[in-house]
Design an enzyme around this catalytic site. Structure first.
Site, PDB file in Angstrom:
ATOM      1  N   ASP A   1       0.846  -1.190   0.000  1.00  0.00           N
ATOM      2  CA  ASP A   1       0.000   0.000   0.000  1.00  0.00           C
ATOM      3  C   ASP A   1       0.888   1.249   0.000  1.00  0.00           C
ATOM      4  OD1 ASP A   1      -3.219   0.454   1.079  1.00  0.00           O
ATOM      5  OD2 ASP A   1      -1.855   2.166   1.033  1.00  0.00           O
TER       6      ASP A   1
ATOM      7  N   ASN B   1     -12.954  -3.743   2.564  1.00  0.00           N
ATOM      8  CA  ASN B   1     -14.072  -2.799   2.566  1.00  0.00           C
ATOM      9  C   ASN B   1     -14.893  -2.913   1.284  1.00  0.00           C
ATOM     10  OD1 ASN B   1     -13.026  -1.741   4.997  1.00  0.00           O
ATOM     11  ND2 ASN B   1     -11.659  -0.376   3.874  1.00  0.00           N
TER      12      ASN B   1
ATOM     13  N   GLN C   1     -14.773   1.856   1.491  1.00  0.00           N
ATOM     14  CA  GLN C   1     -14.058   1.541   0.248  1.00  0.00           C
ATOM     15  C   GLN C   1     -13.838   2.837  -0.534  1.00  0.00           C
ATOM     16  OE1 GLN C   1     -16.054  -1.260  -2.382  1.00  0.00           O
ATOM     17  NE2 GLN C   1     -14.193  -1.628  -3.570  1.00  0.00           N
TER      18      GLN C   1
ATOM     19  N   HIS D   1     -10.025  -5.356  -3.141  1.00  0.00           N
ATOM     20  CA  HIS D   1      -8.681  -5.531  -2.589  1.00  0.00           C
ATOM     21  C   HIS D   1      -8.799  -5.969  -1.141  1.00  0.00           C
ATOM     22  CE1 HIS D   1      -9.964  -1.340  -2.371  1.00  0.00           C
ATOM     23  NE2 HIS D   1      -9.355  -1.268  -1.200  1.00  0.00           N
TER      24      HIS D   1
HETATM   25  P1  5GP Z   1      -9.958   1.136   0.632  1.00  0.00           P
HETATM   26  O1  5GP Z   1     -10.209   2.355   1.474  1.00  0.00           O
HETATM   27  O2  5GP Z   1     -10.626   1.248  -0.721  1.00  0.00           O
HETATM   28  O3  5GP Z   1     -10.272  -0.157   1.313  1.00  0.00           O
HETATM   29  O4  5GP Z   1      -8.386   1.101   0.410  1.00  0.00           O
HETATM   30  C1  5GP Z   1      -7.725   1.691  -0.659  1.00  0.00           C
HETATM   31  C2  5GP Z   1      -6.266   1.557  -0.355  1.00  0.00           C
HETATM   32  O5  5GP Z   1      -5.549   1.705  -1.557  1.00  0.00           O
HETATM   33  C3  5GP Z   1      -5.727   2.619   0.617  1.00  0.00           C
HETATM   34  O6  5GP Z   1      -5.104   1.971   1.714  1.00  0.00           O
HETATM   35  C4  5GP Z   1      -4.750   3.409  -0.226  1.00  0.00           C
HETATM   36  O7  5GP Z   1      -3.637   3.840   0.509  1.00  0.00           O
HETATM   37  C5  5GP Z   1      -4.382   2.429  -1.317  1.00  0.00           C
HETATM   38  N1  5GP Z   1      -4.023   3.029  -2.599  1.00  0.00           N
HETATM   39  C6  5GP Z   1      -4.737   3.957  -3.270  1.00  0.00           C
HETATM   40  N2  5GP Z   1      -4.112   4.276  -4.430  1.00  0.00           N
HETATM   41  C7  5GP Z   1      -2.984   3.514  -4.478  1.00  0.00           C
HETATM   42  C8  5GP Z   1      -1.929   3.406  -5.434  1.00  0.00           C
HETATM   43  O8  5GP Z   1      -1.904   4.078  -6.478  1.00  0.00           O
HETATM   44  N3  5GP Z   1      -0.939   2.514  -5.161  1.00  0.00           N
HETATM   45  C9  5GP Z   1      -0.951   1.757  -4.023  1.00  0.00           C
HETATM   46  N4  5GP Z   1       0.093   0.909  -3.856  1.00  0.00           N
HETATM   47  N5  5GP Z   1      -1.920   1.848  -3.093  1.00  0.00           N
HETATM   48  C10 5GP Z   1      -2.921   2.727  -3.319  1.00  0.00           C
END
Ligand code: 5GP
Ligand code: ZN
Length: 138
Positions: free
Chosen positions: A31, A87, A94, A100
């Site tokens: 992440d 999420n 999410q 993911h």
């Molecule tokens: P969510 O809130 O959708 O469950 O989590 C999204 C996750 O994706 C977050 O922890 C955020 O830091 C990560 N994330 C968002 N954009 C990128 C990216 O471009 N590269 C990586 N490696 N992680 C990302």
């Protein structure tokens, strides 16, 4: 692949990422804004928006992979514990709408709080909820 989806681009190698595992169906990356050291994301290469769209075969493979990664993290990072978080939908937190699974190694006194506020329920209500869901599962 969804051309507007950043995780499709990352999972399929169009955008580079720190990858710790890859096979024909998944890429596992670090992440970019980690909750703790080693916070990883399991991404299916296929665009699946959330768990509601996931087939059983992919769901099985995701958790087998999570289990393997957790064990490798324990050895490599010497973490003291680990959270698996996933999420679905904006209301659930999410922010990227490509499935993911978060794998978050935990360390004593890492300062993170991955939790909820415990509520209350009545036995009758629990029975009613269980019955409603059970009817759809067999
Ligand atoms: P969510 O809130 O959708 O469950 O989590 C999204 C996750 O994706 C977050 O922890 C955020 O830091 C990560 N994330 C968002 N954009 C990128 C990216 O471009 N590269 C990586 N490696 N992680 C990302
Ligand atoms: Zn996608």
């Amino acid at each position: 692949m969804n051309t507007n989806c950043i995780f499709c681009k990352i999972a399929n190698g169009e955008i580079p990422s720190s990858t710790l595992y890859e096979d024909d169906a998944f890429r596992v990356i670090l992440d970019v804004s980690p909750a703790t050291k080693g916070h990883a994301l399991i991404l299916p290469k296929q665009h699946i928006a959330n768990i509601f769209e996931m087939d059983d075969s992919t769901a099985e493979k995701v958790f087998v992979l999570a289990s393997r990664i957790a064990k490798a993290m324990k050895t490599a990072l010497n973490c003291d514990g680990l959270n698996i978080v996933q999420n679905n939908g904006e209301v659930a937190g999410q922010t990227v709408f490509h499935f993911h699974l978060h794998i978050i190694p935990r360390y004593n006194e890492d300062g993170q709080h991955i939790s909820w506020i415990p509520g209350t329920s009545e036995a009758e209500e629990r029975e009613s909820i269980a019955t409603q869901i059970k009817a759809l599962l067999n």
